[in-house]
Motif scaffolding. Structure first.
Motif, PDB file in Angstrom:
ATOM      1  N   UNK A 274       0.823  -1.210   0.000  1.00  0.00           N
ATOM      2  CA  UNK A 274       0.000   0.000   0.000  1.00  0.00           C
ATOM      3  C   UNK A 274       0.858   1.262   0.000  1.00  0.00           C
ATOM      4  N   UNK A 275       1.987   1.236   0.701  1.00  0.00           N
ATOM      5  CA  UNK A 275       2.893   2.389   0.695  1.00  0.00           C
ATOM      6  C   UNK A 275       3.455   2.629  -0.714  1.00  0.00           C
ATOM      7  N   UNK A 276       3.818   1.550  -1.394  1.00  0.00           N
ATOM      8  CA  UNK A 276       4.373   1.682  -2.741  1.00  0.00           C
ATOM      9  C   UNK A 276       3.308   2.229  -3.698  1.00  0.00           C
ATOM     10  N   UNK A 277       2.073   1.731  -3.590  1.00  0.00           N
ATOM     11  CA  UNK A 277       0.985   2.237  -4.433  1.00  0.00           C
ATOM     12  C   UNK A 277       0.733   3.713  -4.174  1.00  0.00           C
ATOM     13  N   UNK A 278       0.809   4.118  -2.910  1.00  0.00           N
ATOM     14  CA  UNK A 278       0.582   5.517  -2.553  1.00  0.00           C
ATOM     15  C   UNK A 278       1.651   6.419  -3.165  1.00  0.00           C
ATOM     16  N   UNK A 279       2.914   6.031  -3.048  1.00  0.00           N
ATOM     17  CA  UNK A 279       4.003   6.822  -3.632  1.00  0.00           C
ATOM     18  C   UNK A 279       3.854   6.929  -5.150  1.00  0.00           C
ATOM     19  N   UNK A 280       3.485   5.820  -5.787  1.00  0.00           N
ATOM     20  CA  UNK A 280       3.288   5.823  -7.239  1.00  0.00           C
ATOM     21  C   UNK A 280       2.142   6.743  -7.631  1.00  0.00           C
ATOM     22  N   UNK A 281       1.057   6.708  -6.864  1.00  0.00           N
ATOM     23  CA  UNK A 281      -0.099   7.549  -7.156  1.00  0.00           C
ATOM     24  C   UNK A 281       0.255   9.031  -7.002  1.00  0.00           C
ATOM     25  N   UNK A 282       0.999   9.374  -5.957  1.00  0.00           N
ATOM     26  CA  UNK A 282       1.446  10.756  -5.781  1.00  0.00           C
ATOM     27  C   UNK A 282       2.289  11.205  -6.968  1.00  0.00           C
TER      28      UNK A 282
ATOM     29  N   UNK B  39      10.322   8.396  -9.983  1.00  0.00           N
ATOM     30  CA  UNK B  39       9.957   7.302  -9.088  1.00  0.00           C
ATOM     31  C   UNK B  39      10.218   5.965  -9.766  1.00  0.00           C
ATOM     32  N   UNK B  40      10.945   5.088  -9.093  1.00  0.00           N
ATOM     33  CA  UNK B  40      11.117   3.701  -9.539  1.00  0.00           C
ATOM     34  C   UNK B  40      10.925   2.797  -8.333  1.00  0.00           C
ATOM     35  N   UNK B  41      10.437   1.582  -8.576  1.00  0.00           N
ATOM     36  CA  UNK B  41      10.245   0.631  -7.485  1.00  0.00           C
ATOM     37  C   UNK B  41      10.502  -0.778  -7.997  1.00  0.00           C
TER      38      UNK B  41
ATOM     39  N   UNK C  79      12.560 -10.604  -2.410  1.00  0.00           N
ATOM     40  CA  UNK C  79      11.190 -10.196  -2.738  1.00  0.00           C
ATOM     41  C   UNK C  79      10.388  -9.844  -1.489  1.00  0.00           C
ATOM     42  N   UNK C  80      11.066  -9.769  -0.345  1.00  0.00           N
ATOM     43  CA  UNK C  80      10.391  -9.426   0.911  1.00  0.00           C
ATOM     44  C   UNK C  80      10.467  -7.930   1.217  1.00  0.00           C
ATOM     45  N   UNK C  81      11.184  -7.173   0.365  1.00  0.00           N
ATOM     46  CA  UNK C  81      11.369  -5.758   0.657  1.00  0.00           C
ATOM     47  C   UNK C  81      11.400  -4.949  -0.642  1.00  0.00           C
ATOM     48  N   UNK C  82      10.498  -3.963  -0.727  1.00  0.00           N
ATOM     49  CA  UNK C  82      10.484  -3.048  -1.862  1.00  0.00           C
ATOM     50  C   UNK C  82      11.661  -2.074  -1.744  1.00  0.00           C
ATOM     51  N   UNK C  83      12.254  -1.752  -2.891  1.00  0.00           N
ATOM     52  CA  UNK C  83      13.270  -0.704  -2.965  1.00  0.00           C
ATOM     53  C   UNK C  83      12.727   0.382  -3.892  1.00  0.00           C
ATOM     54  N   UNK C  84      12.422   1.555  -3.334  1.00  0.00           N
ATOM     55  CA  UNK C  84      11.838   2.663  -4.088  1.00  0.00           C
ATOM     56  C   UNK C  84      12.824   3.818  -4.140  1.00  0.00           C
ATOM     57  N   UNK C  85      13.137   4.265  -5.348  1.00  0.00           N
ATOM     58  CA  UNK C  85      14.049   5.395  -5.523  1.00  0.00           C
ATOM     59  C   UNK C  85      13.237   6.617  -5.940  1.00  0.00           C
TER      60      UNK C  85
ATOM     61  N   UNK D 147      -8.560   4.219  -3.466  1.00  0.00           N
ATOM     62  CA  UNK D 147      -9.517   4.023  -2.383  1.00  0.00           C
ATOM     63  C   UNK D 147      -8.882   3.920  -1.017  1.00  0.00           C
ATOM     64  N   UNK D 148      -7.594   4.317  -0.899  1.00  0.00           N
ATOM     65  CA  UNK D 148      -6.932   4.298   0.402  1.00  0.00           C
ATOM     66  C   UNK D 148      -7.248   5.573   1.171  1.00  0.00           C
ATOM     67  N   UNK D 149      -7.231   5.473   2.516  1.00  0.00           N
ATOM     68  CA  UNK D 149      -7.387   6.646   3.365  1.00  0.00           C
ATOM     69  C   UNK D 149      -8.758   7.285   3.290  1.00  0.00           C
TER      70      UNK D 149
END
Length: 238
Positions: free
Chosen positions: A88-96, A121-123, A130-136, A192-194
């Motif tokens: 959900x955090x990754x989706x939020x950053x992408x949406x922003x 933004x890259x992820x 595969x247990x941890x997202x890396x977002x730049x 639909x978050x938040x």
């Protein structure tokens, strides 16, 4: 040394604390000056009246599984938990990033506190983990401005010069700029978050459109103002 945490606050004043503070946080800007060659003098530096926009580059590590707290996490009040809470955090950053949100970014226990837009933004996953997202992220500072409106002017030959106006939407179709009536709840993003406030017969204006999303319309009290994302069936044309 005091512990630092990274916070993002969106346009409807919802604040999100990231699970882990980045290991590196680089802020850069230049003076915007230019070098010029002058005859019989050589190269000089022509000073700019203003500096360039400040840029920040950082890498965020976001665990996919947020169901059990780890000692190395810096976030105290996570908005999402569970086995796939990190997604959900990754989706939020992408949406922003896609919607060009103006965000207040705060790094606690430091002077860093200003408005930014996620300009890059890259992820993904690295080293087979595969247990941890890396977002730049590349953040660029936001400067508030107002466009200058040119007044209509009549010239000698009676030809009227007009400023360009925005194309209107077809009759009966909802789009950016449409005046609508809202009966429903607003959300922090188009996924639909938040969930936020619920409105009844509230007059709004459509400010952004995200076709195909669960909440495809962003509405506000006036053009250029934002309240939140809503379902298509919760608004109708005025």
């Amino acid at each position: 040394m005091a512990q630092t945490s990274l916070f993002f606050t969106d346009r409807i004043n919802l604040t999100y604390e990231l699970p882990m503070t980045p290991e590196e946080f680089t802020v850069s800007s230049d003076g915007g000056n230019t070098k010029v060659d002058v005859v019989n003098l050589g190269e000089i530096l022509r000073l700019s009246p203003a500096t360039s926009l400040q840029e920040v580059t950082l890498t965020l590590n976001i665990p996919v599984d947020l169901s059990r707290r780890r000692a190395y996490w810096t976030g105290k009040k996570l908005r999402w938990t569970g086995k796939t809470g990190g997604n959900n955090y990754v989706k939020l950053l992408k949406d922003w990033h896609i919607n060009k949100e103006v965000l207040r970014v705060v790094l606690t226990n430091t002077p860093f506190n200003d408005l930014y837009v996620i300009d890059g933004f890259t992820s993904g996953f690295k080293d087979g983990n595969i247990d941890e997202w890396v977002c730049e992220l590349k953040l660029v500072a936001w400067r508030s401005y107002k466009p200058k409106v040119l007044a209509t002017k009549e010239v000698a030959d009676k030809v009227r010069i007009r400023t360009t106006t925005a194309r209107t939407n077809p009759a009966g179709k909802i789009g950016v700029g449409s005046s609508v009536i809202l009966n429903g709840r607003v959300y922090a993003d188009s996924y639909g978050n938040g969930g936020g406030m619920t409105f009844t017969n509230r007059q709004m204006v459509v400010t952004l459109v995200a076709p195909g999303r669960a909440m495809p319309y962003n509405v506000g009290p006036a053009a250029g103002q934002y309240t939140g994302w809503v379902r298509a069936q919760d608004i109708r044309l005025r």
